[in-house]
Write an enzyme that holds these catalytic residues in place. Sequence first.
Site, PDB file in Angstrom:
ATOM      1  N   CYS A   1       0.850  -1.188   0.000  1.00 44.60           N
ATOM      2  CA  CYS A   1       0.000   0.000   0.000  1.00 44.60           C
ATOM      3  C   CYS A   1       0.885   1.236   0.000  1.00 44.60           C
ATOM      4  O   CYS A   1       1.908   1.274   0.695  1.00 44.60           O
ATOM      5  CB  CYS A   1      -0.899  -0.022   1.240  1.00 44.60           C
ATOM      6  SG  CYS A   1      -2.006   1.394   1.386  1.00 44.60           S
TER       7      CYS A   1
ATOM      8  N   HIS B   1      -9.359  -3.459  -2.369  1.00 43.16           N
ATOM      9  CA  HIS B   1      -8.349  -2.769  -1.554  1.00 43.16           C
ATOM     10  C   HIS B   1      -8.669  -1.277  -1.476  1.00 43.16           C
ATOM     11  O   HIS B   1      -8.635  -0.680  -0.386  1.00 43.16           O
ATOM     12  CB  HIS B   1      -6.964  -2.999  -2.171  1.00 43.16           C
ATOM     13  CG  HIS B   1      -5.833  -2.322  -1.460  1.00 43.16           C
ATOM     14  ND1 HIS B   1      -4.802  -3.009  -0.871  1.00 43.16           N
ATOM     15  CD2 HIS B   1      -5.551  -1.006  -1.252  1.00 43.16           C
ATOM     16  CE1 HIS B   1      -3.945  -2.155  -0.319  1.00 43.16           C
ATOM     17  NE2 HIS B   1      -4.380  -0.926  -0.555  1.00 43.16           N
ATOM     18  N   GLU B   2      -8.996  -0.672  -2.623  1.00 44.55           N
ATOM     19  CA  GLU B   2      -9.269   0.768  -2.649  1.00 44.55           C
ATOM     20  C   GLU B   2     -10.595   1.101  -1.963  1.00 44.55           C
ATOM     21  O   GLU B   2     -10.690   2.109  -1.251  1.00 44.55           O
ATOM     22  CB  GLU B   2      -9.242   1.298  -4.083  1.00 44.55           C
ATOM     23  CG  GLU B   2      -7.919   1.102  -4.809  1.00 44.55           C
ATOM     24  CD  GLU B   2      -6.707   1.569  -4.023  1.00 44.55           C
ATOM     25  OE1 GLU B   2      -6.809   2.574  -3.289  1.00 44.55           O
ATOM     26  OE2 GLU B   2      -5.648   0.920  -4.130  1.00 44.55           O
TER      27      GLU B   2
ATOM     28  N   HIS C   1     -10.243   1.443   1.697  1.00 41.42           N
ATOM     29  CA  HIS C   1      -9.733   2.736   2.167  1.00 41.42           C
ATOM     30  C   HIS C   1     -10.869   3.717   2.447  1.00 41.42           C
ATOM     31  O   HIS C   1     -10.753   4.550   3.349  1.00 41.42           O
ATOM     32  CB  HIS C   1      -8.777   3.347   1.135  1.00 41.42           C
ATOM     33  CG  HIS C   1      -7.368   2.857   1.236  1.00 41.42           C
ATOM     34  ND1 HIS C   1      -6.632   2.908   2.401  1.00 41.42           N
ATOM     35  CD2 HIS C   1      -6.547   2.297   0.304  1.00 41.42           C
ATOM     36  CE1 HIS C   1      -5.423   2.412   2.187  1.00 41.42           C
ATOM     37  NE2 HIS C   1      -5.345   2.020   0.928  1.00 41.42           N
TER      38      HIS C   1
END
Length: 204
Positions: free
Chosen positions: A131, A174-175, A178
């Site tokens: 990351c 993954h994004e 966030h």
Amino acid sequence: MSAIKTITKASHLIDMNDIIREGHPTLRAVAQDVTFPLNEDDIILGEKMLQFLKNSQDPVTAEKMELRGGVGLAAPQLDISKRIIAVLIPNPEDKDGNPPKEAYALKEVMYNPRIIAHSVQDAALADGEGCLSVDRVVEGYVIRHSRVTIEYYDKNSDKKKLKLKGYQSIVVQHEIDHTNGIMFFDRINEKNPFEIKEGLLLIE
């Protein structure tokens, strides 16, 4: 000056100094939905996030700007707590080393992205995840859904739906994490980081 005002200035190119690191409270906050029609700052922000990914994947530009390579970036990583992500996944060369016909497997800025359906099967990258907001190596399998259906809005405020599998699915999850205050290492089994449960798909 606020992060979004700095980053959306015409002369500004996003670099590693703009990206906040683990421990910053914005990375643990649930980001706000953007409203439609999109304002100019949100559109410019998305374009600049995508440009950062392009720059990070170009060896010459990345070296000049001292960028770490990336395939995804979320607005919270820029200390902007909004549900905006950019994804830029290149297609590989063919077995003879020729460039692909289409440069990118996925190139998109997504506003208010969310997972509306997912597979029962889990998956993880065999080499683990990294990351841009994490400067250390965290070993272990990051357990995610093998396949997902994503709903989001594009910069024209049009609603889109996308079915993803494999690596593309992992990157987008993954994004999206966030925007929900979740870091990739939260999904690693702390006691047994390389545990392979039945049915887990390892993606090389």
